[in-house]
Scaffold this active site. Structure first.
Site, PDB file in Angstrom:
ATOM      1  CE1 TYR A  56      -6.674   0.734  10.009  1.00 44.42           C
ATOM      2  CE2 TYR A  56      -6.294   0.512  12.376  1.00 44.42           C
ATOM      3  CZ  TYR A  56      -6.126   1.208  11.184  1.00 44.42           C
ATOM      4  OH  TYR A  56      -5.413   2.394  11.175  1.00 44.42           O
ATOM      5  NE  ARG A  59     -10.687   2.607   7.904  1.00 46.71           N
ATOM      6  CZ  ARG A  59      -9.425   3.052   7.861  1.00 46.71           C
ATOM      7  NH1 ARG A  59      -8.730   3.150   8.979  1.00 46.71           N
ATOM      8  NH2 ARG A  59      -8.886   3.411   6.732  1.00 46.71           N
ATOM      9  CD  GLN A  91      -1.418   9.823   0.800  1.00 52.41           C
ATOM     10  OE1 GLN A  91      -1.144  10.283   1.893  1.00 52.41           O
ATOM     11  NE2 GLN A  91      -1.995  10.545  -0.144  1.00 52.41           N
ATOM     12  CG  HIS A 109      -0.108   5.289   4.099  1.00 51.71           C
ATOM     13  ND1 HIS A 109      -0.802   6.475   4.061  1.00 51.71           N
ATOM     14  CD2 HIS A 109       1.204   5.617   4.194  1.00 51.71           C
ATOM     15  CE1 HIS A 109       0.065   7.497   4.116  1.00 51.71           C
ATOM     16  NE2 HIS A 109       1.283   6.995   4.199  1.00 51.71           N
ATOM     17  CB  THR A 181      -4.042  13.159  -0.912  1.00 57.82           C
ATOM     18  OG1 THR A 181      -3.310  13.198   0.312  1.00 57.82           O
ATOM     19  CG2 THR A 181      -3.187  13.667  -2.044  1.00 57.82           C
ATOM     20  CG  ASN A 206      -8.008  17.502  -3.051  1.00 59.30           C
ATOM     21  OD1 ASN A 206      -8.139  16.279  -2.957  1.00 59.30           O
ATOM     22  ND2 ASN A 206      -8.029  18.297  -1.992  1.00 59.30           N
TER      23      ASN A 206
END
Ligand code: BJW
Length: 238
Positions: A56, A59, A91, A109, A181, A206
């Site tokens: 993390y 990122r 998300q 999230h 997504t 998408n």
């Protein structure tokens, strides 16, 4: 387009792909580079916190190199110009919707720029590394000073944030739009069915048909950077 007053937009990793952020399940995506069980579960964190914090940290640091794209900007433009209600449920753990100017954004999230304390449960703004320093010390929680911070993201088996607010918005929605997504992760993957059963029209934007495409009234395939601005023009032009 018939009279639309309440829109709920759900976004996923595909909306940030053209900004240079890896998706999860596409070829070369994050789950090809890392095992989900290792980096996106509480059990993985308990086994090897260093690995997860490093994943993390990497990122979070990469957010500094990316910019919002035309799709993020189009949604921010919609939020400003639309005279009904718009809620963006993302998300994504990046902050590109906000950096494009959107304000009514809910991160179901969690967020890379936030830390969660495993001891006191406080969520704190965070934009530094969380891994141990050269002395082997992890940073302190700003609230209780315990060295027990974790990324403030929702892992498999954990409850996503603000579910009540999301379901309340879905109940009111007359249009539900899902952008970028794969429809592989619940509860987000179930929103289309919920919204549809509650009476909303449903639209998917998408790159390809997703796992749940058949649930949508309409599914358009293409890059978010093209499809989203065109759809926003349609809504604002109606
Ligand atoms: C483009 C594009 C371009 C590319 N333009 N498009 C069986 C049934 C139902 C549920 C379960 C089940 N077994 C287990 C569960 C529960 C589990 C789950 O869903 N598991 C599945 C594997 C089945 N879910 C959970 O555990 C969740 N919690 C939970 O359910 O709590 C209980 C509960 C019950 C009832 C109500 C409420 C709660 C928690 C899920 C947490 C997910 N966490 C992650 C990591 C977050 C931190 C991080 O970022 O590291 O969230 S996993 C990862 O997947 C991340 C994402 O937000 C999420 C979704 O991924 P997304 O965004 O869809 O990305 P991709 O890569 O999958 O797709 C990208 C798409 O974009 C593709 O389709 C491309 O084509 C497209 N694309 N370029 C347009 N330019």
């Amino acid at each position: 387009m018939t009279d639309i007053r309440n829109i709920v937009v759900l976004t996923g990793a595909g909306i940030s792909a053209e900004s240079g952020i890896d998706t999860f399940r596409d070829a070369g995506g994050l789950w090809e580079q890392h095992r989900v069980e290792d980096v996106a579960t509480p059990e993985g964190f308990a086994r090897d916190p260093g690995l997860v914090l490093g994943f993390y940290d990497m990122r979070r640091a990469a957010l500094g190199d990316v910019r919002p794209n035309d799709a993020h900007r189009a949604l921010a433009r919609l939020e400003k110009a639309f005279d009904g209600k718009l809620l963006i449920v993302t998300q994504n753990v990046d902050d590109l919707h906000e950096r494009a100017g959107a304000r009514n954004v809910l991160h179901m999230h969690g967020e890379l720029n936030s830390a969660l304390c495993n001891i006191c449960g406080t969520r704190s703004p965070w934009n530094a590394p969380m891994s141990a320093d050269v002395h082997g010390q992890r940073p302190e929680c700003p609230a209780c000073e315990a060295r027990s911070l974790r990324p403030d993201v929702v892992w498999f088996g954990e409850m996503p944030y603000q579910m009540e607010r999301i379901y309340a918005a879905l109940r009111e929605a007359d249009l539900f739009v899902s952008i970028g997504t794969s429809g592989a992760v619940y509860p987000a993957a179930g929103f289309v069915r919920d919204a549809r059963e509650l009476g909303a029209r449903t639209l998917e934007l998408n790159l390809e048909r997703s796992e749940g495409s058949h649930w949508f009234h309409e599914s358009r395939q293409g890059r978010a950077g093209e499809l989203v601005p065109a759809w926003v023009d349609e809504v604002l032009g109606s």
